[in-house]
Design a protein around this motif. Structure first.
Motif, mmCIF file in Angstrom:
data_model
loop_
_atom_site.group_PDB
_atom_site.id
_atom_site.type_symbol
_atom_site.label_atom_id
_atom_site.label_comp_id
_atom_site.label_asym_id
_atom_site.label_seq_id
_atom_site.Cartn_x
_atom_site.Cartn_y
_atom_site.Cartn_z
ATOM 1 N N ARG A 145 47.065 -14.012 22.524
ATOM 2 C CA ARG A 145 46.116 -13.888 23.501
ATOM 3 C C ARG A 145 45.298 -15.012 23.034
ATOM 4 O O ARG A 145 45.918 -16.416 23.158
ATOM 5 C CB ARG A 145 45.019 -13.366 22.495
ATOM 6 C CG ARG A 145 45.406 -11.716 21.719
ATOM 7 C CD ARG A 145 44.712 -11.619 20.755
ATOM 8 N NE ARG A 145 45.114 -12.105 19.587
ATOM 9 C CZ ARG A 145 44.406 -12.455 17.872
ATOM 10 N NH1 ARG A 145 44.013 -11.154 18.284
ATOM 11 N NH2 ARG A 145 45.098 -13.115 16.933
ATOM 12 N N ASP A 146 44.124 -15.772 24.280
ATOM 13 C CA ASP A 146 43.749 -16.836 24.386
ATOM 14 C C ASP A 146 43.430 -17.229 23.311
ATOM 15 O O ASP A 146 43.359 -18.807 23.295
ATOM 16 C CB ASP A 146 42.699 -16.353 25.286
ATOM 17 C CG ASP A 146 43.695 -16.237 26.619
ATOM 18 O OD1 ASP A 146 43.750 -16.881 27.261
ATOM 19 O OD2 ASP A 146 42.131 -15.618 27.310
ATOM 20 N N GLN A 147 42.459 -16.853 22.477
ATOM 21 C CA GLN A 147 42.881 -17.621 21.394
ATOM 22 C C GLN A 147 43.645 -17.931 20.371
ATOM 23 O O GLN A 147 43.531 -18.621 19.673
ATOM 24 C CB GLN A 147 41.641 -15.677 20.147
ATOM 25 C CG GLN A 147 42.242 -14.749 19.814
ATOM 26 C CD GLN A 147 41.862 -14.009 19.599
ATOM 27 O OE1 GLN A 147 41.060 -13.185 20.806
ATOM 28 N NE2 GLN A 147 41.583 -13.812 18.188
ATOM 29 N N ASP A 148 44.889 -17.146 20.406
ATOM 30 C CA ASP A 148 46.087 -17.852 19.998
ATOM 31 C C ASP A 148 46.295 -19.184 20.517
ATOM 32 O O ASP A 148 47.119 -20.053 19.791
ATOM 33 C CB ASP A 148 47.007 -17.021 19.978
ATOM 34 C CG ASP A 148 46.360 -15.638 19.246
ATOM 35 O OD1 ASP A 148 45.815 -15.378 18.221
ATOM 36 O OD2 ASP A 148 46.444 -14.762 19.790
ATOM 37 N N SER A 149 45.956 -19.323 21.464
ATOM 38 C CA SER A 149 46.643 -20.866 22.616
ATOM 39 C C SER A 149 46.809 -22.161 22.070
ATOM 40 O O SER A 149 45.625 -22.546 21.518
ATOM 41 C CB SER A 149 46.235 -20.708 23.704
ATOM 42 O OG SER A 149 46.454 -21.880 25.032
ATOM 43 N N TRP A 150 47.240 -23.126 22.216
ATOM 44 C CA TRP A 150 46.701 -24.470 21.582
ATOM 45 C C TRP A 150 46.232 -24.966 22.658
ATOM 46 O O TRP A 150 45.444 -26.057 22.986
ATOM 47 C CB TRP A 150 47.987 -25.594 21.700
ATOM 48 C CG TRP A 150 48.739 -24.823 23.319
ATOM 49 C CD1 TRP A 150 49.168 -24.336 24.269
ATOM 50 C CD2 TRP A 150 49.660 -26.590 23.541
ATOM 51 N NE1 TRP A 150 49.862 -25.220 24.778
ATOM 52 C CE2 TRP A 150 50.178 -26.390 25.276
ATOM 53 C CE3 TRP A 150 49.787 -27.977 22.986
ATOM 54 C CZ2 TRP A 150 51.031 -27.337 25.282
ATOM 55 C CZ3 TRP A 150 49.840 -29.520 24.077
ATOM 56 C CH2 TRP A 150 51.110 -28.451 25.131
ATOM 57 N N ARG A 151 45.923 -24.099 23.732
ATOM 58 C CA ARG A 151 44.903 -24.815 24.839
ATOM 59 C C ARG A 151 44.187 -23.397 25.378
ATOM 60 O O ARG A 151 43.624 -22.984 26.872
ATOM 61 C CB ARG A 151 45.636 -25.367 26.194
ATOM 62 C CG ARG A 151 46.373 -26.594 25.976
ATOM 63 C CD ARG A 151 47.228 -26.808 27.105
ATOM 64 N NE ARG A 151 47.576 -28.654 26.851
ATOM 65 C CZ ARG A 151 48.313 -28.903 27.597
ATOM 66 N NH1 ARG A 151 48.988 -28.148 28.718
ATOM 67 N NH2 ARG A 151 49.205 -29.864 27.857
ATOM 68 N N SER A 152 43.212 -22.984 23.960
ATOM 69 C CA SER A 152 42.298 -22.338 24.131
ATOM 70 C C SER A 152 40.821 -22.153 24.857
ATOM 71 O O SER A 152 41.111 -20.821 26.123
ATOM 72 C CB SER A 152 42.103 -21.630 23.075
ATOM 73 O OG SER A 152 41.009 -22.623 22.261
#
Ligand code: XIL
Length: 297
Positions: free
Chosen positions: A267-274
């Motif tokens: 998910r977006d919240q898990d991204s290194w570039r959230s």
């Protein structure tokens, strides 16, 4: 029902995600990850500092948590990564010359022995080329001599003949980039000289500075023509435009040796570039990019 993994499997490909061990206790996360993906890359847990924090003492606790979750849920695993200039434990940073070269070899052997026969593909060497010149990136490994990359691949082949061995990098997606040409020349040389390499991983972190270009397909085709598989290994796209996600998916499908696509988080919240909201899910919700990928697969 249809998922990214089952849709990709219709053409013999996989669809994967990066997984973080610290999130495996979050049921919203594991529900999506368990349902949609059939390949798993540990986001950080197989890196050098995680697996060999002290020289000769290997630790696989967090990596195994991901590996076991993946296998229990019917997924394969990409190993990431054996040799990299980043995420180095301090003991490794303090070595030079033949001691560093031997430390690299021992690290590859130690990690690959633990997972022998169980890994679909290993990123043997990650990010060894410089961003601007098309030459090698300066690093402690590079300073041990130009042959460090082929030594890493020969060591890896002997340690686990069942694993596909990949070179993985970013900003090698556009055919016109000097870095792409540098990596291409190395892979061509390796194939000509019989250095064991099976695949090239294109990280595919696309943003406004290094945008997706339609010649990604040309790049994938040209590398595949050297006799290696190509894999999209860490896909995320700033703003997650549906059209760009569809184009990347179509590029892989157009190249028979494109084995699969991995997105760099669930998910977006898990991204290194959230802050870039670059992934296929927002919270529990599929984004338009998700539908675009699924429709294209
Ligand atoms: C990133 C992870 O996503 C972050 O959690 C970590 O802090 C730094 O590394 N290229 C790679 C990946 O090969 O290992 C990187 O992952 C992203 C860039």
């Amino acid at each position: 029902g249809t998922t990214l993994g089952t849709a990709a499997a219709r053409s013999g490909r996989y669809f994967g995600t990066a997984i973080s061990a610290s999130k495996l206790g979050d049921p919203a996360y594991t529900t999506i990850a368990g349902r949609e993906f059939d390949m798993v890359t540990p986001e950080n847990e197989m890196k050098l500092d995680a697996t060999e924090p002290r020289q000769g003492q290997f630790v696989f606790t967090a990596a195994d948590r991901i590996f076991d979750w993946a296998v229990q849920n019917g997924k394969r695993v990409r190993g990431h990564t054996l040799v990299w200039h980043a995420a180095q434990p301090s003991w490794l940073q303090s070595l030079t010359g033949s001691a560093l070269r031997q430390g690299m070899i021992d690290h590859i052997n130690g990690v690959m022995a633990h997972y022998k026969g169980k890994i679909y593909a290993w990123d043997v060497v990650n990010e060894a080329f410089s961003d601007s010149t098309g030459g090698r990136r300066d690093s402690n490994f590079q300073r041990t001599g130009d042959d460090w990359i082929e030594v890493a691949f020969r060591t890896a082949r002997a340690a686990d003949p069942a694993a596909r061995l990949c070179y993985n990098d970013y900003n090698i997606e556009n055919w016109s980039w000097a870095k792409t040409q540098g990596v291409y020349t190395m892979v061509k040389d390796f194939k000509q000289r019989g250095v064991p390499i099976d695949c090239v991983g294109f990280q595919a972190h696309f943003n406004s500075l290094t945008p997706y270009s339609a010649d990604f397909r040309t790049t994938l085709r040209n590398f595949a023509a050297l006799g290696v598989d190509v894999q999209i290994t860490e896909l995320d796209i700033q703003g997650a435009p549906a059209t760009t996600y569809a184009a990347v998916t179509a590029d892989c499908l157009a190249v028979p040796r494109c084995a699969g696509i991995t997105v760099w988080g669930v998910r977006d919240q898990d991204s290194w570039r959230s802050g870039d909201t670059p992934l296929l899910f927002s919270g529990n919700d599929r984004k338009p990019a998700y539908d675009a990928v699924l429709d294209t697969l």
